[in-house]
Design an enzyme around this catalytic site. Structure first.
Site, PDB file in Angstrom:
ATOM      1  N   ARG A 150     -23.992 -20.664  48.877  1.00 46.36           N
ATOM      2  CA  ARG A 150     -24.893 -19.987  49.827  1.00 46.36           C
ATOM      3  C   ARG A 150     -26.165 -19.532  49.115  1.00 46.36           C
ATOM      4  O   ARG A 150     -27.264 -19.673  49.628  1.00 46.36           O
ATOM      5  CB  ARG A 150     -24.177 -18.792  50.456  1.00 46.36           C
ATOM      6  CG  ARG A 150     -23.450 -19.088  51.748  1.00 46.36           C
ATOM      7  CD  ARG A 150     -22.466 -20.255  51.650  1.00 46.36           C
ATOM      8  NE  ARG A 150     -21.748 -20.482  52.888  1.00 46.36           N
ATOM      9  CZ  ARG A 150     -20.547 -19.957  53.172  1.00 46.36           C
ATOM     10  NH1 ARG A 150     -19.915 -19.221  52.270  1.00 46.36           N
ATOM     11  NH2 ARG A 150     -19.973 -20.210  54.332  1.00 46.36           N
TER      12      ARG A 150
ATOM     13  N   ASP B 172     -20.783 -26.068  50.376  1.00 49.12           N
ATOM     14  CA  ASP B 172     -20.669 -25.518  51.735  1.00 49.12           C
ATOM     15  C   ASP B 172     -21.803 -26.101  52.574  1.00 49.12           C
ATOM     16  O   ASP B 172     -22.543 -26.970  52.107  1.00 49.12           O
ATOM     17  CB  ASP B 172     -20.708 -23.982  51.712  1.00 49.12           C
ATOM     18  CG  ASP B 172     -19.883 -23.386  52.851  1.00 49.12           C
ATOM     19  OD1 ASP B 172     -20.195 -23.685  54.020  1.00 49.12           O
ATOM     20  OD2 ASP B 172     -18.919 -22.655  52.587  1.00 49.12           O
TER      21      ASP B 172
ATOM     22  N   HIS C 286     -17.326 -27.004  56.792  1.00 51.12           N
ATOM     23  CA  HIS C 286     -18.251 -26.470  55.783  1.00 51.12           C
ATOM     24  C   HIS C 286     -18.856 -27.592  54.939  1.00 51.12           C
ATOM     25  O   HIS C 286     -19.015 -27.441  53.728  1.00 51.12           O
ATOM     26  CB  HIS C 286     -17.532 -25.454  54.884  1.00 51.12           C
ATOM     27  CG  HIS C 286     -17.181 -24.176  55.593  1.00 51.12           C
ATOM     28  ND1 HIS C 286     -18.040 -23.115  55.677  1.00 51.12           N
ATOM     29  CD2 HIS C 286     -16.068 -23.808  56.287  1.00 51.12           C
ATOM     30  CE1 HIS C 286     -17.472 -22.130  56.372  1.00 51.12           C
ATOM     31  NE2 HIS C 286     -16.270 -22.533  56.762  1.00 51.12           N
TER      32      HIS C 286
ATOM     33  N   CYS D 241     -18.516 -37.093  61.557  1.00 54.73           N
ATOM     34  CA  CYS D 241     -18.066 -37.658  62.830  1.00 54.73           C
ATOM     35  C   CYS D 241     -19.276 -38.109  63.648  1.00 54.73           C
ATOM     36  O   CYS D 241     -20.371 -37.570  63.529  1.00 54.73           O
ATOM     37  CB  CYS D 241     -17.315 -36.606  63.650  1.00 54.73           C
ATOM     38  SG  CYS D 241     -15.603 -36.431  63.177  1.00 54.73           S
TER      39      CYS D 241
ATOM     40  N   ASP E  32     -10.698 -24.281  55.741  1.00 53.19           N
ATOM     41  CA  ASP E  32     -10.914 -23.174  56.684  1.00 53.19           C
ATOM     42  C   ASP E  32     -11.935 -23.534  57.758  1.00 53.19           C
ATOM     43  O   ASP E  32     -12.799 -24.377  57.554  1.00 53.19           O
ATOM     44  CB  ASP E  32     -11.411 -21.930  55.937  1.00 53.19           C
ATOM     45  CG  ASP E  32     -12.695 -22.206  55.160  1.00 53.19           C
ATOM     46  OD1 ASP E  32     -12.785 -23.289  54.554  1.00 53.19           O
ATOM     47  OD2 ASP E  32     -13.604 -21.359  55.177  1.00 53.19           O
ATOM     48  N   GLU E  33     -11.807 -22.839  58.879  1.00 56.15           N
ATOM     49  CA  GLU E  33     -12.813 -22.815  59.945  1.00 56.15           C
ATOM     50  C   GLU E  33     -13.291 -24.214  60.348  1.00 56.15           C
ATOM     51  O   GLU E  33     -14.486 -24.417  60.591  1.00 56.15           O
ATOM     52  CB  GLU E  33     -14.003 -21.945  59.518  1.00 56.15           C
ATOM     53  CG  GLU E  33     -13.605 -20.506  59.298  1.00 56.15           C
ATOM     54  CD  GLU E  33     -14.734 -19.604  58.796  1.00 56.15           C
ATOM     55  OE1 GLU E  33     -14.807 -18.469  59.253  1.00 56.15           O
ATOM     56  OE2 GLU E  33     -15.525 -20.057  57.931  1.00 56.15           O
TER      57      GLU E  33
ATOM     58  N   CYS F  51     -15.233 -37.325  68.723  1.00 55.90           N
ATOM     59  CA  CYS F  51     -15.614 -38.508  67.938  1.00 55.90           C
ATOM     60  C   CYS F  51     -14.744 -39.694  68.378  1.00 55.90           C
ATOM     61  O   CYS F  51     -13.508 -39.625  68.307  1.00 55.90           O
ATOM     62  CB  CYS F  51     -15.395 -38.205  66.454  1.00 55.90           C
ATOM     63  SG  CYS F  51     -15.470 -39.641  65.384  1.00 55.90           S
TER      64      CYS F  51
ATOM     65  N   CYS G  16     -12.244 -40.775  65.699  1.00 56.51           N
ATOM     66  CA  CYS G  16     -11.132 -39.837  65.496  1.00 56.51           C
ATOM     67  C   CYS G  16     -10.163 -39.892  66.681  1.00 56.51           C
ATOM     68  O   CYS G  16      -8.941 -39.827  66.505  1.00 56.51           O
ATOM     69  CB  CYS G  16     -11.654 -38.420  65.302  1.00 56.51           C
ATOM     70  SG  CYS G  16     -12.341 -38.144  63.653  1.00 56.51           S
TER      71      CYS G  16
ATOM     72  N   TRP H 288      -6.129 -14.826  54.426  1.00 53.84           N
ATOM     73  CA  TRP H 288      -7.485 -14.231  54.436  1.00 53.84           C
ATOM     74  C   TRP H 288      -7.870 -13.633  55.779  1.00 53.84           C
ATOM     75  O   TRP H 288      -8.591 -12.652  55.831  1.00 53.84           O
ATOM     76  CB  TRP H 288      -8.523 -15.278  53.998  1.00 53.84           C
ATOM     77  CG  TRP H 288      -8.600 -16.496  54.871  1.00 53.84           C
ATOM     78  CD1 TRP H 288      -7.744 -17.561  54.864  1.00 53.84           C
ATOM     79  CD2 TRP H 288      -9.567 -16.763  55.886  1.00 53.84           C
ATOM     80  NE1 TRP H 288      -8.119 -18.489  55.806  1.00 53.84           N
ATOM     81  CE2 TRP H 288      -9.241 -18.028  56.449  1.00 53.84           C
ATOM     82  CE3 TRP H 288     -10.691 -16.075  56.372  1.00 53.84           C
ATOM     83  CZ2 TRP H 288      -9.988 -18.592  57.465  1.00 53.84           C
ATOM     84  CZ3 TRP H 288     -11.432 -16.649  57.387  1.00 53.84           C
ATOM     85  CH2 TRP H 288     -11.081 -17.896  57.923  1.00 53.84           C
TER      86      TRP H 288
ATOM     87  N   ASP I 220     -17.772  -9.012  50.517  1.00 55.20           N
ATOM     88  CA  ASP I 220     -19.079  -9.170  51.168  1.00 55.20           C
ATOM     89  C   ASP I 220     -19.185  -8.239  52.379  1.00 55.20           C
ATOM     90  O   ASP I 220     -20.262  -8.090  52.949  1.00 55.20           O
ATOM     91  CB  ASP I 220     -19.320 -10.620  51.607  1.00 55.20           C
ATOM     92  CG  ASP I 220     -18.238 -11.166  52.522  1.00 55.20           C
ATOM     93  OD1 ASP I 220     -17.053 -10.772  52.344  1.00 55.20           O
ATOM     94  OD2 ASP I 220     -18.549 -11.970  53.420  1.00 55.20           O
TER      95      ASP I 220
ATOM     96  N   GLU J 142     -23.519 -15.359  51.599  1.00 55.27           N
ATOM     97  CA  GLU J 142     -24.578 -15.523  52.601  1.00 55.27           C
ATOM     98  C   GLU J 142     -25.685 -14.480  52.465  1.00 55.27           C
ATOM     99  O   GLU J 142     -26.859 -14.783  52.661  1.00 55.27           O
ATOM    100  CB  GLU J 142     -24.006 -15.437  54.026  1.00 55.27           C
ATOM    101  CG  GLU J 142     -23.228 -16.656  54.478  1.00 55.27           C
ATOM    102  CD  GLU J 142     -21.740 -16.511  54.208  1.00 55.27           C
ATOM    103  OE1 GLU J 142     -21.371 -15.809  53.233  1.00 55.27           O
ATOM    104  OE2 GLU J 142     -20.942 -17.105  54.956  1.00 55.27           O
TER     105      GLU J 142
HETATM  106  C1  ACM Z   1     -13.148 -17.895  54.882  1.00 55.75           C
HETATM  107  O1  ACM Z   1     -13.508 -16.702  54.872  1.00 55.75           O
HETATM  108  N1  ACM Z   1     -13.787 -18.767  55.634  1.00 55.75           N
HETATM  109  C2  ACM Z   1     -12.020 -18.361  54.084  1.00 55.75           C
HETATM  110 ZN    ZN Z   2     -14.580 -38.635  63.428  1.00 52.00          ZN
END
Ligand code: ACM
Ligand code: ZN
Length: 538
Positions: free
Chosen positions: A162, A191, A254, A267, A317-318, A328, A331, A394, A424, A475
């Site tokens: 970041r 990221d 990410h 994708c 993650d995320e 897609c 996919c 987390w 953070d 960030e």
């Molecule tokens: C996270 O905070 N995205 C692992």
């Molecule tokens: Zn795809």
């Protein structure tokens, strides 16, 4: 104690005596009231075992900084009178265990391994700081300390993706970590906002992915990357401080920086959102594109050869699956061929294939744990994570459930829950607008200290928890002053959660032990937040 009084103590340094200002708190500290070690004009460091040259150098620096004397390092078959002695003792029970004795004749630091000796030296350093106050240390009160950690994995994470962090500053951060007995630095190297590690097979990863601000300089905070040579240097530096570096490449989400450089990795989505480096946070690797697996095969190969750690963190993650894999065509066709009904089944498929590469490189995969129950009924829980990966807990509030589910699945766990380990998050209301305006919860020092990584469970239900990690997501942290300001003093609380037994921990005692160490950080020019609120004036 009122706030101003607290600050006065901080500035003066508190003379606490014999081992009462140590963080993390050791297993056992016995004062030897009749004994005192006085530094002579000539200080001798005696090496009683082979293989402790690195530790002797660490001790030499400590003694020089604290006493102003330049010690002489000698090899010796026995403990010379008046010397500070280092030795290995195979009879000690755990790898990082050490014993430190200070008496009128000499100082002896013994460890089962060099790591144990190194931690004994860090404790000795804190004793010198405690005894020296703001001036040079001339003598240390007698004390006998026996100590070993609760957990073998004690990590902090930096996020140069970041905001890029120059190499020399990462080294200074490693110095700080080692002082408080952290032994793993996780580097979040990729990221959406940047790709920060040179990959020889794919030069555009850094050529395009490491420069998000055309007007910015080459050495951060928006632009920059580590060459492979620099990373080798960093690994060697960290090893001398007994810190292992765990690299993180975050996939399959990410990944905007990677897709920015190599668009075939993404994708084919049904929308037309342009991919802007650093802005599009919901782009993902295509799970159906063979090129994705070939690409990461090479990338993981290069990364694995650079970092001797047996671990590699691959994110997980995320992942915004519906917006990518869900729309897609490739996919969707893959899902049909595999007989999958839900897009998140592709996650198991994706990591099963990636795991083959990880295994071929002789590594173990670490992942951020996503519980399926964020949106799903409780009976569906973990994704189909590979059995021998290690997960990080987390997400806020989900750790008790994650501990239970990973125990049931036979998966190892590292504890970095949002409510205790996200450094953070702002430390106090109104503190630093760039953190408070980000809509994040508060994580005050008092709460960070309340962290028990085992959540008070019986030993058989927490045996799969192998350690802790404090996370400094970048960030809003554009330089090292901000990073250390956010890290300290909460990282001191985490150091204790990772090292010290719960029965030895106590908030009031921690606060008192913290003051002289904060004064010491101040003397070293390390930026930290003064926790006024814990002094009783709030
Ligand atoms: C996270 O905070 N995205 C692992
Ligand atoms: Zn795809």
């Amino acid at each position: 104690m009122k706030g101003w009084c607290w600050l006065l103590c901080l500035l003066c340094g508190i003379q606490m005596g014999r081992g009462q200002a140590l963080i993390p708190c050791p297993v056992d500290v016995k004062a030897l009231p009749q004994e005192e070690y006085v530094f002579g004009d000539k200080v001798v460091i005696a090496l009683l075992s082979e293989g402790l040259e690195n530790e002797a150098e660490e001790l030499r620096q400590v003694v020089k900084d604290r006493t102003g004397r330049e010690p002489e390092i000698v090899r010796s078959g026995k403990m010379p009178n008046g010397a500070v002695c280092l030795k290995l003792d195979a009879g000690l029970s755990e790898t990082e265990r050490y014993e430190l004795t200070v008496n009128s004749s000499n100082v002896c630091i013994a460890g089962k391994t060099a790591a144990g000796v190194f931690y004994g030296i860090q404790t000795f350093d804190q004793l010198l700081a405690e005894n020296g106050g703001n001036t040079v240390c001339t003598a240390v009160g007698g004390v006998r300390i026996t100590d070993s950690p609760r957990f073998g994995y004690r990590a902090l994470m930096l996020d140069p993706a970041r905001h890029f962090i120059p190499l020399e500053e990462v080294k200074r951060f490693i110095d700080l970590m080692a002082r408080f007995k952290f032994n793993v630095l996780q580097l979040h190297l990729t990221d959406d906002q940047g790709w920060r590690i040179e990959i020889k097979a794919y030069p555009d990863l850094t050529g395009k992915g490491a420069y998000r601000n055309p007007q910015g300089g080459m050495n951060g905070p928006d632009n920059g990357y580590y060459t492979q040579e620099e990373l080798k240097e960093l690994v060697a530096y960290a090893a001398r401080k007994h810190v292992e570096i765990v690299p993180e490449l975050d996939i399959p989400g990410h990944t905007a920086a990677a897709i920015h450089a190599y668009p075939h990795l993404g994708c084919l989505r049904g929308d037309s959102v342009p991919l802007v480096l650093g802005k599009s946070t919901d782009r993902m690797l295509c799970a159906a594109e063979e090129g994705t697996y070939e690409f990461y095969d090479k990338v993981i190969g290069e990364v694995s050869r650079l970092f001797p750690s047996r671990r590699i963190h691959l994110g997980g993650d995320e992942a915004v699956m519906e917006k990518n894999w869900g729309v897609c065509p490739r996919c969707r066709a893959l899902m049909e061929r595999q007989g999958f009904r839900k897009t998140d089944e592709l996650m198991g498929y994706f990591f099963e294939r990636i795991e083959k590469t990880v295994k071929r490189n002789d590594k173990e995969m670490l992942l951020w744990c996503e519980l399926d129950n964020i949106r799903m009924p409780a009976e569906r829980f973990l994704f189909d994570y590979p059995k021998d990966c290690t997960l990080f807990t987390w997400r806020m509030g989900l750790t008790p459930r994650t501990i239970e589910l990973t125990a049931r699945a036979g998966i190892k766990l590292i504890a970095s829950p949002g409510e205790y380990c996200y450094f953070d998050y702002p430390q106090w209301k109104g503190d630093l607008p760039e953190f408070n305006n980000w809509g994040m919860p508060l994580l005050p020092l008092r709460q960070a200290y309340a962290f028990d990584p085992g959540y008070g469970l019986p030993p058989e239900e927490q045996g799969h928890i192998i350690g802790v990690a404090g996370l400094l997501w970048g960030e809003a942290m554009a330089d090292m002053n901000r990073i250390t300001y956010m890290a300290f003093p909460r990282a001191l609380a985490l150091a204790e959660a990772g090292w010290s037994r719960m029965e030895n921990r106590d908030w009031e005692s921690f606060k008192n032990r913290m003051y002289p160490l904060l004064a010491d950080l101040m003397r070293k020019g390390v930026s930290f937040r003064v926790p006024f609120e814990v002094s009783g004036s709030h």
